[in-house]
Design an enzyme around this catalytic site. Sequence first.
Site, PDB file in Angstrom:
ATOM      1  N   SER A 193       6.334  -7.122   2.834  1.00  0.00           N
ATOM      2  CA  SER A 193       7.115  -7.495   4.080  1.00  0.00           C
ATOM      3  C   SER A 193       7.953  -8.971   3.832  1.00  0.00           C
ATOM      4  O   SER A 193       7.519  -9.885   2.997  1.00  0.00           O
ATOM      5  CB  SER A 193       6.253  -7.808   5.346  1.00  0.00           C
ATOM      6  OG  SER A 193       5.281  -8.859   4.817  1.00  0.00           O
ATOM      7  N   LYS A 250      -2.464  -8.271  -7.895  1.00  0.00           N
ATOM      8  CA  LYS A 250      -3.173  -8.018  -6.987  1.00  0.00           C
ATOM      9  C   LYS A 250      -2.641  -6.872  -6.102  1.00  0.00           C
ATOM     10  O   LYS A 250      -1.581  -7.034  -5.489  1.00  0.00           O
ATOM     11  CB  LYS A 250      -3.039  -9.503  -6.060  1.00  0.00           C
ATOM     12  CG  LYS A 250      -3.930  -9.268  -4.906  1.00  0.00           C
ATOM     13  CD  LYS A 250      -3.332  -9.691  -3.594  1.00  0.00           C
ATOM     14  CE  LYS A 250      -3.910  -9.286  -2.345  1.00  0.00           C
ATOM     15  NZ  LYS A 250      -4.001  -7.715  -1.911  1.00  0.00           N
ATOM     16  N   CYS A 305      10.206   1.729   2.346  1.00  0.00           N
ATOM     17  CA  CYS A 305      11.202   0.529   2.449  1.00  0.00           C
ATOM     18  C   CYS A 305      12.636   1.142   2.740  1.00  0.00           C
ATOM     19  O   CYS A 305      13.534   0.279   3.183  1.00  0.00           O
ATOM     20  CB  CYS A 305      11.020  -0.513   1.430  1.00  0.00           C
ATOM     21  SG  CYS A 305      11.195  -0.043   0.011  1.00  0.00           S
ATOM     22  N   GLU A 318      11.046  -7.833  -3.407  1.00  0.00           N
ATOM     23  CA  GLU A 318      11.411  -6.571  -2.696  1.00  0.00           C
ATOM     24  C   GLU A 318      10.589  -6.465  -1.446  1.00  0.00           C
ATOM     25  O   GLU A 318       9.681  -6.146  -1.563  1.00  0.00           O
ATOM     26  CB  GLU A 318      10.781  -5.471  -3.712  1.00  0.00           C
ATOM     27  CG  GLU A 318      11.335  -5.478  -5.263  1.00  0.00           C
ATOM     28  CD  GLU A 318      12.957  -4.982  -5.075  1.00  0.00           C
ATOM     29  OE1 GLU A 318      13.247  -4.482  -4.312  1.00  0.00           O
ATOM     30  OE2 GLU A 318      13.392  -5.108  -6.227  1.00  0.00           O
ATOM     31  N   LEU A 319      11.782  -6.542  -0.366  1.00  0.00           N
ATOM     32  CA  LEU A 319      11.212  -7.086   0.716  1.00  0.00           C
ATOM     33  C   LEU A 319      11.515  -6.003   1.747  1.00  0.00           C
ATOM     34  O   LEU A 319      11.854  -4.700   1.489  1.00  0.00           O
ATOM     35  CB  LEU A 319      11.507  -8.352   1.566  1.00  0.00           C
ATOM     36  CG  LEU A 319      11.342  -9.439   0.237  1.00  0.00           C
ATOM     37  CD1 LEU A 319      11.863 -10.757   0.795  1.00  0.00           C
ATOM     38  CD2 LEU A 319       9.852  -9.391   0.098  1.00  0.00           C
ATOM     39  N   GLU A 348      11.885  -2.778  11.345  1.00  0.00           N
ATOM     40  CA  GLU A 348      11.363  -1.590  10.664  1.00  0.00           C
ATOM     41  C   GLU A 348      10.544  -0.779  11.242  1.00  0.00           C
ATOM     42  O   GLU A 348       9.393  -1.152  11.817  1.00  0.00           O
ATOM     43  CB  GLU A 348      10.824  -2.488   9.297  1.00  0.00           C
ATOM     44  CG  GLU A 348      10.842  -1.308   7.955  1.00  0.00           C
ATOM     45  CD  GLU A 348      10.224  -2.380   7.001  1.00  0.00           C
ATOM     46  OE1 GLU A 348       9.753  -3.272   7.021  1.00  0.00           O
ATOM     47  OE2 GLU A 348      10.589  -1.656   5.813  1.00  0.00           O
ATOM     48  N   ALA A 382      -2.566  -3.834  -2.930  1.00  0.00           N
ATOM     49  CA  ALA A 382      -2.957  -4.270  -1.623  1.00  0.00           C
ATOM     50  C   ALA A 382      -4.509  -3.807  -1.301  1.00  0.00           C
ATOM     51  O   ALA A 382      -5.043  -2.697  -1.822  1.00  0.00           O
ATOM     52  CB  ALA A 382      -1.882  -3.121  -0.727  1.00  0.00           C
ATOM     53  N   TRP A 432       0.750  -1.163  -0.071  1.00  0.00           N
ATOM     54  CA  TRP A 432       0.134  -0.056   0.049  1.00  0.00           C
ATOM     55  C   TRP A 432       0.785   1.289  -0.071  1.00  0.00           C
ATOM     56  O   TRP A 432       0.244   2.220  -0.406  1.00  0.00           O
ATOM     57  CB  TRP A 432      -0.878   0.111   1.156  1.00  0.00           C
ATOM     58  CG  TRP A 432      -0.053  -0.427   2.726  1.00  0.00           C
ATOM     59  CD1 TRP A 432      -0.142  -1.433   3.179  1.00  0.00           C
ATOM     60  CD2 TRP A 432       0.683   0.607   3.533  1.00  0.00           C
ATOM     61  NE1 TRP A 432       0.761  -1.478   4.162  1.00  0.00           N
ATOM     62  CE2 TRP A 432       1.167   0.042   4.385  1.00  0.00           C
ATOM     63  CE3 TRP A 432       0.944   1.748   3.062  1.00  0.00           C
ATOM     64  CZ2 TRP A 432       2.044   0.261   5.244  1.00  0.00           C
ATOM     65  CZ3 TRP A 432       1.680   2.713   4.149  1.00  0.00           C
ATOM     66  CH2 TRP A 432       2.358   1.925   5.288  1.00  0.00           C
TER      67      TRP A 432
END
Length: 481
Positions: free
Chosen positions: A232, A178, A287, A253-254, A384, A180, A154
């Site tokens: 996440s 898909k 991030c 991409e975390l 985080e 958020a 999001w």
Amino acid sequence: MAFQDWMKEANLIGGAWVGADGGATIDVTNPADGSVIGTIPKGGTAETDRAIAAATEAFPGFRDMSLMERCNLLWKLHDALMDNQKDLAELLTVEMGKPMAESMGEIAIGAQYVRWFAEEARRAKGEIVPAGVNGRRILVTKHAIGVVGMITPWNFPSSMLARKVAPALAVGCTVVAKPATATPYSGLAWGALCEEVGYPKGVMNVVTGSAREISKAMMESAAVRKITFTGSTEVGKELIRGSADTVKKVSMELGGNAPFVVFDDADLEKAVEGAMVSKFRNAGQTCVCANRIYVQSGIHDAFVARLKEKTEALKVGDGREDGVEQGPMIDMDAVEKVEEFVADAKEKGGEIVTGGGRHGNGGTFFEPTIMTGATQAMKFATEEIFGPLAPVFKFETEEEAIAMANDTVYGLACYAYTSDLARAFRLNEGLAYGMIGINSGLITTVEAPFGGVKESGLGKEGGSQGLEDYLETKYVCIDGI
Ligand code: NAP
């Protein structure tokens, strides 16, 4: 047009805008005031299976479309984004909360990714490699991987899809996306934009609803050859595990835990400016946000004083109001998480310099906050924050700073401010991160490979590497020549 014209309250499956089977919906709210702005279909397994079937059917035709036709479609997509930049930005702000200036920037960088990959697609070259024996030729060729499942977060609901959709469409892959649930409209708008510029039916599909059901359908389908995810680390690990049975390619991409290191020899004003943009952009919900600010003892007090002045000058409010620089946080869980970080740090000796709690605007607004006396024992040293809290740690030596910066399972972005060139090289070599900003707090750009190491991810978005992730390599051996 207005932003409502792009607000699709249906899913795009095989070229048709449809609701969920049985008509179930989910409300979508504006985080600035909690009001319901609309609904989206609560899709699941059956809807996703149909979207995968549509993408599978559309794939051969789209893959075989001429390269220039595919590039032209991307150019049109770029123009459609920029022609509707303000409406798309307003839609983004209404569902996500970030200030309009940031939303305008997000739509623009999304368009830049589209243009970049339209250019890069023309350079998706193979190779002819010298053979070790006479009479043979070795050809290495590149091919679109197939149907790609995309799951996005999001915090950048438009540009996170841009970095996936653009390279996929550039090389001839078809898509099931898909977005958020908190911010679905910017993702659905990618469906509307693709439709408007003339992509064939089934090339771009967007499904909203149950994350578990949709992702499970994607993972279990043998037709889906790649899953690309931004979100996440916890969910990323589940998706890697779930993709194993069908041996899909994965791009992840975390999460991040970016250190922002300021040395005594740094340009103070530049370092503070960099910290402001890296920390408070998107209310600290990126991030690549500075999560831990390490400042050498000689410049520490001057840095904190200047950071305080700038932080207190930030205008907090509804992202649609003029001049607002920090919007609300996404939801109450996010607010409570920042409160926990503040309480934990206070208990362990941290001191509030400014802010520290909920903002007077109420709802999910949080004060831009600075804490000093931060230590590695505090929760935000390893987790985080994802909010507007800037913890400042003091250090003495370069070795100590590098060791503390690397003391995390994450390895996405990091930043360092110094005027010593030799030190800059040592930092590049010593910091275990996928992206390093030396004297810059804002490093995302279409030409560069964005992505992390360690538990921050696999694969790259942007740069030439970002195209490579949607291609597979074939080797052809021709003998008897
Ligand atoms: P998240 O909870 O992992 O959600 C991301 C996406 O995954 C959403 O579409 C979500 O759907 C879906 N999802 C949630 N649970 C799932 C499950 N069990 N199985 C499959 N899909 C699932 O992350 P977030 O809170 O939205 O985003 C914040 C995180 O993203 C942070 O860690 C941040 O660092 C990371 N991030 C990384 C990058 C990067 O480029 N490395 C960029 C931006 C953000 P629902 O919305 O329906 O729950």
